[in-house]
Design a protein around this motif. Structure first.
Motif: not given
Length: 192
Positions: A37-42, A104-126
């Motif tokens: 984050x300090x070197x690249x992301x931000x 569901x639309x970007x499954x390939x990006x999930x590990x990257x987003x987990x690492x960079x931003x600590x995302x998690x699944x939240x269902x809008x439906x179901x």
């Protein structure tokens, strides 16, 4: 809130639940998230979206965990808001992202987003119960939550209807709410 509770209790859930992802919450991953984050992301986001932050004094002496509820006008709202927060808050947040539009639309990006931003699944439906359980487990680990209560990126930059689930979640989790207003990211990276 009572009506939403009844709907969730009466609604049949699929049997599968979201598997809890421990690794984005680990101290080692947080260390490397800070470094990257300090070197690249931000710096990257600072270059493309210079920012001005107002109201940080309201976060002084904030007892965490809390729930950040920002408006949603661009796909870059998440990193822009994280960059604006003090680092002691920035790296102790988990970000709820819509299962149907992100995971569901970007499954390939999930590990990257987990690492960079600590995302998690939240269902809008179901799988609402699974989403609530997951959120509770994150809060139990003393992480704050960021949730976009509109549920979707605004197409016109204006505040959309706030979904009832955000209020329900706030009441059920019993943590303070921090409302956040984001302005201008829709000009940097418009919806669509």
């Amino acid at each position: 809130v009572r009506d939403i509770k009844k709907k969730i209790e009466n609604k049949k859930q699929k049997i599968e639940k979201y598997e809890f992802n421990e690794w984005p919450l680990s101290k080692l991953v947080i260390f490397f998230r800070r470094l990257v984050g300090a070197v690249f992301t931000y710096p990257f986001f600072s270059f493309f979206a210079p920012h001005k932050v107002e109201g940080l004094e309201n976060l002084k002496d904030l007892k965490t965990p809390v729930m950040f509820l920002p408006n949603h006008i661009s796909s870059i709202d998440m990193p822009i808001l994280l960059r604006a927060l003090p680092s002691e808050l920035r790296y102790k947040i988990a970000i709820a992202t819509a299962t149907d539009s992100t995971h569901e639309r970007f499954p390939w990006a999930i590990p990257i987003l987990n690492f960079l931003f600590n995302i998690y699944r939240f269902a809008r439906f179901g799988q609402m119960k699974s989403s609530l359980d997951y959120t509770g487990r994150i809060i139990d680990r003393e992480f704050s939550i960021m949730l976009f209560p509109e549920g979707r990126v605004s197409r016109n930059g204006k505040l959309q209807e706030i979904k009832g689930g955000a209020g329900f979640l706030a009441v059920e989790m019993g943590i303070p709410i921090v409302p956040v207003k984001i302005i201008g990211t829709n000009y940097v990276y418009p919806s669509g």
